[in-house]
Write a protein that holds these residues in place. Structure first.
Motif, short mmCIF file in Angstrom:
data_model
loop_
_atom_site.label_atom_id
_atom_site.label_comp_id
_atom_site.label_asym_id
_atom_site.label_seq_id
_atom_site.Cartn_x
_atom_site.Cartn_y
_atom_site.Cartn_z
N ALA A 10 0.82 -1.21 0.00
CA ALA A 10 0.00 0.00 0.00
C ALA A 10 0.85 1.26 0.00
CB ALA A 10 -0.93 -0.01 1.21
N SER A 11 1.97 1.22 0.71
CA SER A 11 2.82 2.40 0.82
C SER A 11 3.38 2.82 -0.53
CB SER A 11 3.96 2.12 1.81
OG SER A 11 4.84 3.21 1.89
N SER A 12 3.92 1.87 -1.28
CA SER A 12 4.51 2.18 -2.58
C SER A 12 3.45 2.64 -3.57
CB SER A 12 5.24 0.95 -3.11
OG SER A 12 5.81 1.19 -4.38
N PHE A 13 2.29 1.98 -3.56
CA PHE A 13 1.23 2.37 -4.49
C PHE A 13 0.71 3.76 -4.17
CE2 PHE A 13 -3.30 2.75 -5.46
CZ PHE A 13 -3.27 2.56 -6.84
N ALA A 14 0.47 4.03 -2.89
CA ALA A 14 -0.07 5.33 -2.51
C ALA A 14 0.88 6.46 -2.88
CB ALA A 14 -0.36 5.35 -1.01
N ALA A 15 2.18 6.23 -2.71
CA ALA A 15 3.16 7.25 -3.08
C ALA A 15 3.16 7.48 -4.59
CB ALA A 15 4.56 6.83 -2.61
N ALA A 16 2.96 6.41 -5.38
CA ALA A 16 2.93 6.54 -6.83
C ALA A 16 1.76 7.40 -7.30
CB ALA A 16 2.87 5.16 -7.48
#
Length: 556
Positions: free
Chosen positions: A319-325
């Motif tokens: 979730a962290s990587s996707f949300a930052a993207a």
């Protein structure tokens, strides 16, 4: 040389464990001896293995690191299964250590013997038995990696008594370093194209790997794109419910407007959630296996993508990587779903207003009062039962990790969970809601709260029935009440017998002062709400449900 128990506790220290939960057993005395010397690990003794395993699950939810519990073989292991099932269905990292008989008696059906791998493997991520003392560091490292990797979950390690007692020389393992699946950059253009084609998009958030920073990214994205965002079942604290883009909870008996929106959306952007039975409206809001909605499904485990629903754009990412993207996406000049979002938000806000119900105490009003009164970071726990529908409908969650609730629908979860919450965050107000049936499943853990001087508050919604089952009885067999009536103790007196504070509320207007006294007591507290069984759900009375069922059975 160290004995196995000392080696084991040293591994837990190396993994950063600060608290373990246990009901002690003679099968793991060496591990208890290791805990005696540990300067870093606090040992919390519970009163039932079911409560202890739920405490460990709640710890995993609150901290993001595996909750750790120790139980004994046979009946202790069986009791702990309830918490393991919560952790499995909720994707919670957890490690359960089970003391076992000595290796020399294996397969003789020795005292309390169980077959650990076959018993547990059907509903946890993995289960192993450590048979060699020198391999303790290896197995603990493996357990923590497995608990945290991909879709997190519970892992069980069996500990034969003689293995723990043996001494050997062995090096400690390094802390677990699980791989974190990063967002695949080539998918960003495909996601942007899917959004550009949408007329009625809806985002659903839930699942593992969330955090305050993830929440901020998601809220910022939603604001830029005017994107309606719904919470998957019991993930309501993943976005500030006051945010104008939050449109409600895809939970049990979801608001008709939200259920219709999930069904009618032309794009579903699902981040972290599994799209399980409750969120999907008993698998009716999306067609299995090929939804008519265009589905973008983001999950940290490739095994979850396509397990029930085929995604048009499956994305393996935490979730962290996707949300930052999402920060790299620019809003479109024309977003035709703006009114769609406004209408859904309006329906959610309207749902917060309590529906008048029979009885001198209105549970909905109590929940609304607390929603307005409590600090934004107060932690609210609950187990399972119709009382929880009032909480999920009328409480406004404001920040991440303020909700502890089992997606598995496990009764008895609230009190153990709120004990864990107060241990993890002593500076925050922590309270639990429980039905009368739910509370009595783990009520003995009130003694744990008293023992460790944890000023948790439990609000017991007492309608003298197993409410959910009674409601379903009236829906399917109207008027034929069987096995659901309850005779309860005086819950305030019950609490006082433990040394806790107790209150009984018989009128809604009396709740506020009772709650103030409970907080001021600085002790564990139980507040009993005397409810009318007619107020069985937030929208319909028991008599209305029965009458509807009788009318349906009578036919045209």
């Amino acid at each position: 040389m160290r004995h196995g128990g000392k080696i084991l506790i040293d591994q837990l220290e190396a993994q950063g464990v600060s608290t373990v939960f246990t009901v002690p057993g003679e099968s793991f005395l060496a591990a208890l001896d290791g805990l005696y010397d540990s300067p870093r690990i606090r040992t919390i003794t519970g009163r039932h293995e079911g409560g202890v395993s739920m405490m460990a699950d709640a710890w995993g939810k609150l901290t993001g690191m595996p909750g750790v519990a120790f139980v004994t073989r046979g009946p202790g292991a069986a009791n702990a299964m309830s918490g393991l099932h919560v952790a499995q269905q909720d994707s919670t990292p957890m490690v359960l250590f089970v003391g076992l008989p000595a290796s020399g008696h294996e397969d003789r059906e020795a005292f309390q013997e169980i077959e650990t791998k076959s018993l547990f493997s059907s509903f946890v991520k993995d289960a192993w038995v450590v048979r060699q003392t020198e391999r303790i560091p290896e197995y603990v490292s493996r357990a923590f990696h497995r608990a945290l990797s991909g879709r997190p979950g519970p892992v069980v390690l069996g500990l034969p008594e003689d293995m723990l007692a043996r001494r050997c020389d062995v090096s400690d393992a390094k802390p677990a370093n699980p791989a974190a699946p990063a967002f695949p950059e080539p998918q960003l253009a495909r996601l942007e194209a899917a959004l550009a084609k949408a007329q009625r998009p809806l985002m659903i958030v839930g699942g593992p790997g969330w955090g305050a920073q993830v929440q901020r990214h998601i809220e910022t994205f939603a604001e830029r794109f005017d994107m309606p965002v719904a919470a998957a079942f019991r993930y309501q604290d993943y976005i500030d419910n006051r945010h104008p883009c939050y449109v409600g909870h895809a939970g049990v008996a979801a608001e008709p407007a939200l259920a219709g929106a999930i069904r009618d959306a032309d794009l579903l952007l699902v981040v972290g959630a599994r799209l399980g039975e409750i969120t999907s409206g008993l698998y009716t809001l999306l067609a299995v296996p090929d939804p008519k909605q265009s589905l973008v499904h983001v999950h940290p485990s490739a095994d979850e993508l396509g397990f029930v629903y085929r995604a048009d754009l499956p994305i393996v990412s935490n979730a962290s990587s996707f949300a930052a993207a999402l920060d790299r996406l620019r809003p479109f000049a024309h977003m035709p779903w703006r009114q769609w979002r406004r209408d859904l938000r309006g329906a959610y806000e309207a749902s917060l207003v309590p529906t008048p119900m029979p009885g001198a105490v209105s549970l909905a009003t109590v929940v609304r009062e607390l929603s307005d009164l409590l600090p934004a970071d107060a932690i609210i726990a609950n187990g399972a039962g119709n009382y929880a529908a009032f909480l999920h409908r009328h409480f406004v969650y404001k920040s991440y990790r303020t909700q502890l609730a089992p997606t598995s629908g496990s009764m008895g979860y609230g009190l153990p969970a709120v004990i864990s919450a107060k241990l993890a965050f002593p500076e925050r107000l922590a309270l639990a809601f429980a039905g009368d049936g739910c509370f009595m499943m783990t009520a003995q853990e009130l003694a744990t709260a008293v023992q460790y001087a944890l000023p948790v508050i439990v609000i017991v919604a007492n309608n003298a029935t197993y409410g959910t089952i009674r409601m379903h009885q009236e829906q399917h067999f109207p008027g034929r009440v069987s096995a659901t009536d309850l005779v309860n103790p005086d819950f305030a007196a019950f609490a006082k017998s433990f040394g806790a504070h107790g209150e009984t509320v018989e009128r809604t207007s009396d709740f506020a002062t009772a709650f103030e006294r409970a907080v001021a007591s600085a002790r564990p507290a139980v507040i009993e709400l005397k409810l009318d069984v007619e107020a069985i759900s937030p929208r319909r009375t028991l008599s209305q449900i029965r009458a509807s069922a009788l009318h349906r059975q009578a036919g045209p």
